[in-house]
Design an enzyme around this catalytic site. Structure first.
Site, PDB file in Angstrom:
ATOM      1  CG  ASP A   1      -2.066   0.944   1.125  1.00  0.00           C
ATOM      2  OD1 ASP A   1      -2.301   1.473   0.026  1.00  0.00           O
ATOM      3  OD2 ASP A   1      -2.739   1.168   2.142  1.00  0.00           O
TER       4      ASP A   1
ATOM      5  CG  ASN B   1       2.165   1.473  -5.169  1.00  0.00           C
ATOM      6  OD1 ASN B   1       3.043   1.281  -4.330  1.00  0.00           O
ATOM      7  ND2 ASN B   1       1.714   0.516  -5.954  1.00  0.00           N
TER       8      ASN B   1
ATOM      9  CD1 TRP C   1       7.411   6.579  -2.624  1.00  0.00           C
ATOM     10  CD2 TRP C   1       7.016   7.105  -4.764  1.00  0.00           C
ATOM     11  NE1 TRP C   1       8.619   6.704  -3.246  1.00  0.00           N
ATOM     12  CE2 TRP C   1       8.409   7.024  -4.567  1.00  0.00           C
ATOM     13  CE3 TRP C   1       6.537   7.410  -6.040  1.00  0.00           C
ATOM     14  CZ2 TRP C   1       9.330   7.247  -5.592  1.00  0.00           C
ATOM     15  CZ3 TRP C   1       7.451   7.641  -7.051  1.00  0.00           C
ATOM     16  CH2 TRP C   1       8.827   7.568  -6.835  1.00  0.00           C
TER      17      TRP C   1
ATOM     18  CG  HIS D   1       0.173   1.986  -9.287  1.00  0.00           C
ATOM     19  ND1 HIS D   1      -0.104   1.644  -7.985  1.00  0.00           N
ATOM     20  CD2 HIS D   1      -0.916   2.676  -9.716  1.00  0.00           C
ATOM     21  CE1 HIS D   1      -1.302   2.097  -7.650  1.00  0.00           C
ATOM     22  NE2 HIS D   1      -1.811   2.734  -8.679  1.00  0.00           N
TER      23      HIS D   1
ATOM     24  CB  SER E   1      -8.573  -5.467  -4.057  1.00  0.00           C
ATOM     25  OG  SER E   1      -9.060  -4.176  -4.373  1.00  0.00           O
TER      26      SER E   1
ATOM     27  CD1 TRP F   1     -12.091  -5.959 -10.492  1.00  0.00           C
ATOM     28  CD2 TRP F   1     -11.214  -5.047 -12.327  1.00  0.00           C
ATOM     29  NE1 TRP F   1     -11.296  -6.917 -11.094  1.00  0.00           N
ATOM     30  CE2 TRP F   1     -10.742  -6.377 -12.222  1.00  0.00           C
ATOM     31  CE3 TRP F   1     -10.777  -4.275 -13.410  1.00  0.00           C
ATOM     32  CZ2 TRP F   1      -9.878  -6.950 -13.155  1.00  0.00           C
ATOM     33  CZ3 TRP F   1      -9.914  -4.852 -14.342  1.00  0.00           C
ATOM     34  CH2 TRP F   1      -9.480  -6.164 -14.205  1.00  0.00           C
TER      35      TRP F   1
ATOM     36  CG  LEU G   1       9.270 -17.246  -3.072  1.00  0.00           C
ATOM     37  CD1 LEU G   1       9.204 -17.268  -1.543  1.00  0.00           C
ATOM     38  CD2 LEU G   1       9.654 -15.831  -3.537  1.00  0.00           C
TER      39      LEU G   1
ATOM     40  NE  ARG H   1      -3.013  -1.639   4.415  1.00  0.00           N
ATOM     41  CZ  ARG H   1      -4.243  -1.715   3.961  1.00  0.00           C
ATOM     42  NH1 ARG H   1      -5.062  -2.624   4.427  1.00  0.00           N
ATOM     43  NH2 ARG H   1      -4.670  -0.891   3.021  1.00  0.00           N
TER      44      ARG H   1
ATOM     45  CB  ILE I   1      -7.696  -7.297   7.097  1.00  0.00           C
ATOM     46  CG1 ILE I   1      -7.157  -7.449   8.533  1.00  0.00           C
ATOM     47  CG2 ILE I   1      -7.496  -8.599   6.344  1.00  0.00           C
ATOM     48  CD1 ILE I   1      -5.703  -7.833   8.647  1.00  0.00           C
ATOM     49  CB  SER I   2      -7.798  -4.048   2.551  1.00  0.00           C
ATOM     50  OG  SER I   2      -7.519  -2.835   3.197  1.00  0.00           O
TER      51      SER I   2
HETATM   52  C1  FPP Z   1      -1.867   0.133  -3.405  1.00  0.00           C
HETATM   53  O1  FPP Z   1      -1.442   1.472  -3.418  1.00  0.00           O
HETATM   54  C2  FPP Z   1      -1.273  -0.591  -4.515  1.00  0.00           C
HETATM   55  C3  FPP Z   1      -1.958  -1.107  -5.558  1.00  0.00           C
HETATM   56  C4  FPP Z   1      -3.413  -0.981  -5.700  1.00  0.00           C
HETATM   57  C5  FPP Z   1      -1.283  -1.800  -6.667  1.00  0.00           C
HETATM   58  C6  FPP Z   1      -0.058  -2.582  -6.331  1.00  0.00           C
HETATM   59  C7  FPP Z   1       0.740  -2.732  -7.577  1.00  0.00           C
HETATM   60  C8  FPP Z   1       2.086  -2.738  -7.657  1.00  0.00           C
HETATM   61  C9  FPP Z   1       2.959  -2.734  -6.491  1.00  0.00           C
HETATM   62  C10 FPP Z   1       2.788  -2.729  -8.976  1.00  0.00           C
HETATM   63  C11 FPP Z   1       2.619  -3.896  -9.825  1.00  0.00           C
HETATM   64  C12 FPP Z   1       2.658  -5.192  -9.114  1.00  0.00           C
HETATM   65  C13 FPP Z   1       2.995  -6.341  -9.708  1.00  0.00           C
HETATM   66  C14 FPP Z   1       2.924  -7.624  -8.971  1.00  0.00           C
HETATM   67  C15 FPP Z   1       3.424  -6.357 -11.079  1.00  0.00           C
HETATM   68  P1  FPP Z   1      -2.536   2.625  -3.522  1.00  0.00           P
HETATM   69  O2  FPP Z   1      -2.664   3.003  -4.945  1.00  0.00           O
HETATM   70  O3  FPP Z   1      -3.811   2.186  -2.858  1.00  0.00           O
HETATM   71  O4  FPP Z   1      -1.825   3.763  -2.706  1.00  0.00           O
HETATM   72  P2  FPP Z   1      -2.516   4.905  -1.838  1.00  0.00           P
HETATM   73  O5  FPP Z   1      -3.236   4.222  -0.715  1.00  0.00           O
HETATM   74  O6  FPP Z   1      -1.350   5.704  -1.367  1.00  0.00           O
HETATM   75  O7  FPP Z   1      -3.416   5.656  -2.746  1.00  0.00           O
END
Ligand code: FPP
Length: 248
Positions: free
Chosen positions: A26, A28, A31, A43, A71, A75, A137, A194, A201-202
């Protein structure tokens, strides 16, 4: 010796390495926002942390790594962000599949692949085929995943098996549910990490996390390194797991 290598030595000396680590990746979006960049840039940066987590698990001796990549609720994000995430998934597979294979990683998917666009789905299927047989793994990618949907699906299969006479009603027990989940045959996660400080837990592995140790770090996923993973494992090694019992 690097700091990360020292931490691995401490983990190995600590003995009890978690067999299964699950991660809610969580932060991205935050960031990217902190840098005034579009969310998909976060991402993309998060892909590097995926590599860190995979390599870190191999170095520490973890058997199973489950990553929450997308998740079912995701979508509902804007189509541009969904498109970017699907493209990143394809890019990740294109870039990493060969290396995952040579590192002995066997990839699996937890989730409803039918909702993926054909290109993303083909890429995932290629990854599964290419890494089949890896023994170092097991990497579970939770994609289009909802734990409640997984449990409901297992319940439906149980009901069908009872109705068709393949299963006696008195044999409907915890094992009968477990073997109908995506994680059939795997140990439950010992440790859930997390990132980004959120304490939720989402809808992730609700059944499987019954006795899992939780580790929440403020680090945003794109900044997560193998060193952060090793710190989480060391923290786990200091926990007392009682599984509802009292201390001996
Ligand atoms: C949550 O951050 C992250 C995601 C919904 C996507 C996770 C995807 C990746 C790490 C990249 C690709 C992964 C693979 C396996 C190729 P958020 O967008 O909810 O962040 P925020 O809570 O700060 O908005």
């Amino acid at each position: 010796m690097s700091a990360a290598a020292t931490l691995v030595d401490r983990i190995r000396a600590g003995g009890d390495v978690p067999r299964h680590v699950a991660v809610i990746m969580d932060g991205n979006g935050r960031w990217a926002q902190e840098r005034h960049l579009p969310r998909p840039v976060g991402h993309r940066e998060g892909m590097k942390a995926v590599r860190e987590a995979v390599e870190g698990c191999i170095a520490a001796g973890v058997d199973v790594l489950t990553l929450f990549a997308f998740s079912e609720e995701n979508w509902n994000r804007p189509p541009v962000e969904i498109g970017a995430l699907m493209s990143l998934l394809e890019e990740y597979i294109g870039r990493e599949a060969a290396e995952l294979r040579s590192n002995g990683v066997e990839a699996h998917v937890l989730g409803d692949l039918s909702r993926l666009n054909p290109k993303a789905r083909e890429a995932v299927e290629r990854l599964l085929a290419q890494t089949s047989g890896g023994t170092k793994l097991r990497l579970n990618l939770a994609i289009s995943y909802s734990s409640r949907a997984e449990i409901a699906h297992a319940a439906r299969r149980l009901a069908e098996d009872v109705l068709q006479g393949r299963l006696a009603l008195e044999d409907v027990d915890e094992d009968a549910v477990s073997v109908r989940l995506y994680t059939a045959g795997l140990p439950d996660p010992d440790l859930l990490v997390r990132t980004s400080g959120e304490q939720r837990i989402s809808n992730f592995l609700l059944w499987q996390l019954a006795y899992t140790e939780l580790y929440i770090t403020p680090v945003l996923w794109p900044d997560f390194t193998r060193q952060n993973l090793f710190e989480a494992i060391l923290d786990y090694q200091g926990r007392e797991r009682r599984f509802g019992r009292v201390t001996a």
